[in-house]
Scaffold this active site. Structure first.
Site, PDB file in Angstrom:
ATOM      1  N   ALA A   1      44.274   7.402  36.921  1.00  0.00           N
ATOM      2  CA  ALA A   1      44.529   7.824  35.535  1.00  0.00           C
ATOM      3  C   ALA A   1      43.655   6.956  34.639  1.00  0.00           C
ATOM      4  CB  ALA A   1      46.006   7.654  35.199  1.00  0.00           C
TER       5      ALA A   1
ATOM      6  N   VAL B   1      44.159   2.521  37.924  1.00  0.00           N
ATOM      7  CA  VAL B   1      43.672   2.697  36.549  1.00  0.00           C
ATOM      8  C   VAL B   1      42.153   2.889  36.563  1.00  0.00           C
ATOM      9  CG1 VAL B   1      43.537   1.675  34.251  1.00  0.00           C
ATOM     10  CG2 VAL B   1      45.573   1.285  35.680  1.00  0.00           C
ATOM     11  N   LYS B   2      41.732   3.993  35.958  1.00  0.00           N
ATOM     12  CA  LYS B   2      40.291   4.294  35.896  1.00  0.00           C
ATOM     13  C   LYS B   2      39.702   3.623  34.662  1.00  0.00           C
ATOM     14  CE  LYS B   2      38.518   8.635  37.637  1.00  0.00           C
ATOM     15  NZ  LYS B   2      38.267  10.016  37.245  1.00  0.00           N
ATOM     16  N   ILE B   3      38.665   2.818  34.921  1.00  0.00           N
ATOM     17  CA  ILE B   3      38.029   2.059  33.840  1.00  0.00           C
ATOM     18  C   ILE B   3      36.550   2.448  33.802  1.00  0.00           C
ATOM     19  CG2 ILE B   3      37.433  -0.284  33.042  1.00  0.00           C
ATOM     20  CD1 ILE B   3      40.376  -0.147  33.088  1.00  0.00           C
TER      21      ILE B   3
END
Ligand code: E4P
Length: 215
Positions: A56, A82-84
């Site tokens: 996400a 977590v997509k960064i």
């Protein structure tokens, strides 16, 4: 190689899970914008259906915003990654989230050195976007091969996740190059199982069986 679904469309994730072909899911703001309802609820539902890592993405551009959003996403389900985005602010956020025990997927990777930097920052996965590179006449799979070589040279634990997959050929190439994961849209997953000679073969066997079944 693990198969991830690159979608936020719940019925497709249910179908892929039933097929045993959903090792994880990658979402992004564009994919979530195609679905109805609260994006957090959609991601929570996906995280219940598929037991693997569910990416996400944060939308803030500063480290503080990314870390805050990352901590919020991590509350949604235990299997959230977590997509960064691959920026200098993003690299700092990756380090800080890693210290909190939160896994990250570094997205929008377009060069081998970006992948190396993300791995050094402690990201769990890097996502080179092969289709978008192919779109501008840069061979996306060459990037995958370079990242594989670099990660193997230094034994990074970071997983190489091939993203922006557009065809079965991308999937085959990703597997040949030793990618850890390929994330693919549902239409690509479906076309992987198909072959015209399989269909022709079934048709012929059925026709021949018709001739003999009542003997
Ligand atoms: C990856 O995590 C992204 O969601 C995705 O693969 C982007 O693909 P696209 O270039 O087809 O939008």
């Amino acid at each position: 190689m693990k198969f991830f679904l690159d979608t936020a469309h719940v019925p497709d994730i249910q179908e892929a899970t039933a097929l045993g072909l959903c090792d994880g899911v990658t979402t992004n703001p564009s994919l979530l914008s195609k679905e109805d309802g609260d994006p957090r609820r959609i991601v929570a539902e996906i995280a219940k259906i598929c037991e693997g890592p569910i990416s996400a993405e944060v939308v803030g551009l500063t480290t503080d915003e990314m870390v805050r959003e990352g901590l919020e996403w991590a509350q949604v389900a235990p299997n959230i990654v977590v997509k960064i985005p691959m920026t200098t602010e993003g690299l700092k956020a990756i380090r800080l989230l890693d210290r909190e025990g939160i896994r990250t997927n570094t997205t929008l990777v377009f060069s081998p050195v970006q992948a190396l930097m993300a791995a050094k920052a402690g990201t769990s996965m890097v996502s080179p976007f092969v289709g978008r590179l192919d779109d501008i006449q840069v061979p996306g799979m060459e990037l995958v091969s370079q990242i594989r070589e670099i990660f193997d040279n230094y034994a990074f634990a970071t997983e190489l996740l091939v993203a922006s997959v557009r065809s079965p050929n991308h999937v085959v190439e990703a597997a040949r190059l030793g990618a850890d994961i390929a994330t693919m849209p549902w239409n690509v997953v479906q076309s992987l199982a198909r072959h015209p000679l399989t269909d022709i073969g079934i048709e012929r066997f059925l026709a021949d069986w018709e001739k003999v079944k009542n003997r």
